[in-house]
Design a protein around this motif. Sequence first.
Motif, PDB file in Angstrom:
ATOM      1  N   PRO A  15       0.822  -1.221   0.000  1.00 34.30           N
ATOM      2  CA  PRO A  15       0.000   0.000   0.000  1.00 34.30           C
ATOM      3  C   PRO A  15       0.847   1.257   0.000  1.00 34.30           C
ATOM      4  O   PRO A  15       1.901   1.322   0.633  1.00 34.30           O
ATOM      5  CB  PRO A  15      -0.806  -0.139   1.304  1.00 34.30           C
ATOM      6  N   LEU A  16       0.387   2.265  -0.720  1.00 36.29           N
ATOM      7  CA  LEU A  16       1.026   3.584  -0.697  1.00 36.29           C
ATOM      8  C   LEU A  16       0.183   4.478   0.212  1.00 36.29           C
ATOM      9  O   LEU A  16      -0.526   5.367  -0.231  1.00 36.29           O
ATOM     10  CB  LEU A  16       1.105   4.154  -2.120  1.00 36.29           C
ATOM     11  N   TRP A 178      -1.473  -5.909  10.696  1.00 38.43           N
ATOM     12  CA  TRP A 178      -2.119  -4.651  10.320  1.00 38.43           C
ATOM     13  C   TRP A 178      -3.048  -4.205  11.442  1.00 38.43           C
ATOM     14  O   TRP A 178      -3.408  -4.992  12.318  1.00 38.43           O
ATOM     15  CB  TRP A 178      -2.902  -4.807   9.015  1.00 38.43           C
ATOM     16  N   LYS A 179      -3.417  -2.959  11.411  1.00 33.71           N
ATOM     17  CA  LYS A 179      -4.342  -2.427  12.410  1.00 33.71           C
ATOM     18  C   LYS A 179      -5.266  -1.421  11.739  1.00 33.71           C
ATOM     19  O   LYS A 179      -4.940  -0.838  10.693  1.00 33.71           O
ATOM     20  CB  LYS A 179      -3.584  -1.764  13.557  1.00 33.71           C
ATOM     21  N   ALA A 180      -6.416  -1.213  12.369  1.00 33.05           N
ATOM     22  CA  ALA A 180      -7.404  -0.266  11.850  1.00 33.05           C
ATOM     23  C   ALA A 180      -7.133   1.113  12.433  1.00 33.05           C
ATOM     24  O   ALA A 180      -6.889   1.271  13.629  1.00 33.05           O
ATOM     25  CB  ALA A 180      -8.813  -0.724  12.213  1.00 33.05           C
ATOM     26  N   GLN A 212      -3.809   0.136   8.232  1.00 36.32           N
ATOM     27  CA  GLN A 212      -2.387   0.437   8.158  1.00 36.32           C
ATOM     28  C   GLN A 212      -1.609  -0.863   8.240  1.00 36.32           C
ATOM     29  O   GLN A 212      -1.691  -1.595   9.234  1.00 36.32           O
ATOM     30  CB  GLN A 212      -1.997   1.381   9.293  1.00 36.32           C
ATOM     31  N   LEU A 213      -0.845  -1.151   7.202  1.00 36.92           N
ATOM     32  CA  LEU A 213      -0.070  -2.382   7.143  1.00 36.92           C
ATOM     33  C   LEU A 213       1.297  -2.159   7.766  1.00 36.92           C
ATOM     34  O   LEU A 213       1.852  -1.053   7.684  1.00 36.92           O
ATOM     35  CB  LEU A 213       0.076  -2.804   5.676  1.00 36.92           C
ATOM     36  N   HIS A 214       1.837  -3.193   8.403  1.00 38.96           N
ATOM     37  CA  HIS A 214       3.187  -3.094   8.950  1.00 38.96           C
ATOM     38  C   HIS A 214       4.159  -2.736   7.818  1.00 38.96           C
ATOM     39  O   HIS A 214       4.058  -3.291   6.715  1.00 38.96           O
ATOM     40  CB  HIS A 214       3.578  -4.419   9.591  1.00 38.96           C
ATOM     41  N   PRO A 215       5.084  -1.795   8.041  1.00 42.07           N
ATOM     42  CA  PRO A 215       5.961  -1.347   6.941  1.00 42.07           C
ATOM     43  C   PRO A 215       6.854  -2.430   6.364  1.00 42.07           C
ATOM     44  O   PRO A 215       7.358  -2.268   5.245  1.00 42.07           O
ATOM     45  CB  PRO A 215       6.788  -0.221   7.591  1.00 42.07           C
ATOM     46  N   GLU A 216       7.062  -3.540   7.075  1.00 41.44           N
ATOM     47  CA  GLU A 216       7.917  -4.611   6.549  1.00 41.44           C
ATOM     48  C   GLU A 216       7.126  -5.658   5.777  1.00 41.44           C
ATOM     49  O   GLU A 216       7.690  -6.655   5.334  1.00 41.44           O
ATOM     50  CB  GLU A 216       8.661  -5.297   7.702  1.00 41.44           C
ATOM     51  N   VAL A 217       5.829  -5.446   5.613  1.00 41.57           N
ATOM     52  CA  VAL A 217       4.947  -6.508   5.136  1.00 41.57           C
ATOM     53  C   VAL A 217       4.227  -6.090   3.863  1.00 41.57           C
ATOM     54  O   VAL A 217       3.956  -4.899   3.649  1.00 41.57           O
ATOM     55  CB  VAL A 217       3.922  -6.848   6.253  1.00 41.57           C
TER      56      VAL A 217
END
Length: 396
Positions: A15-16, A178-180, A212-217
Amino acid sequence: MTETSTFTHRILIQPLGLLYGSKGRFLSPENLVGRSGSHFPPDTPTLSGLFAAHYRGDRSILDDLKLAGPFWAKHSQPASVYVPTPSHCGAMFHREVMVDGLVNSDFCFKDGLVSLFSYWQEDCWQSYATQWAESEDYKKYPDATWIAVSDWPKVRSLAAFQKTLADGQTIPVKTSPWKAVPHLHPRLREDERRSVGKEDNQGSLFLEYGIQLHPEVCLVYLSTVPLPEGSYRFGGEGHIVQVTSEPIQPEEPICQLLDTPTELDKSFAIACPAVWGSNRLSYRAPFRDKDSGALSWPDNPVKALLTQRPSAFRFRLGNQQDSSGQSVHGERQPKLLSRGRYAVPAGSIYVLEKPLEPWRNWPSGRWPDEGWFPYEGFSFKRWGCALALPLEIVAS
């Protein structure tokens, strides 16, 4: 009609910014709701729409398209795909990750251990527990976890699980990475971009949850067709993702699981949601006896099903039509929303009376005459419905 196609490419989605999660109800003094109807990550029909838009009119490609997912992986290890933990495995997490009943992290991205193993013997479920299952330092939390596909052989049978423990090894599982993120938006008028204010009783704000996705994933889907690299709108609203296609090598773990087995023994786990039945009824197996309710594959009754609550499965397909049946669908207009279906959630376990062919050979023709999958425009096998990974948990 049987098929022998296998997955050749891995579709990576990064995701961007945020991804679309769900839109809550309008807020009012009588309706202060939380997250309702959330659904993430997007199912494969969403990705199928990107393929349909890119290969528009090329029936030679779209007719043979097969997808599977959703899964996820770390950017640094895209071949180590994480799939839903099968239901015959129980996971324990160290209590240190818990603070006042919540995970002590900005992201739910914690490591746990497979500590309970269930197997089928003498027509009932038996359990094998490890030392962590009875330790006060560990606690079962939560139900939705993920396991690396490279660790699947360790939970494929009781003997493999016991050998892993005897060798001093563990089998890690992870929570969803990920989290909302909630956002409050003003509700706009239908004919102009102004807040509705206090003109009605529905309230002037609505709650949206971005993901929001974890930046490493990154999200991972399997495909039989590559998708050109680029930026695409994905998952609703205007959220943009970067898409990359990578070829899957024959020696990768996922190929070893899907292509090597000559049959699925008497048990298997599904790695993708399974929708069965007609286009009006949802079953929990391809066939269901109308009188007794018994579930089965053709001439192969289901002896046991280990599963959780059904999950929602819905997609957009088909053009808008006028009263005379003529298509009035605009190029960028959303497709029609399908009838909501209930799916057997990924991770569910089926125990059958006899062995079954591998998933790639399951007939995808129209249900129930030629195939086992529902058919609404396409066979649901196109979307990886009930992608089956082999297990050997039936003990004599």
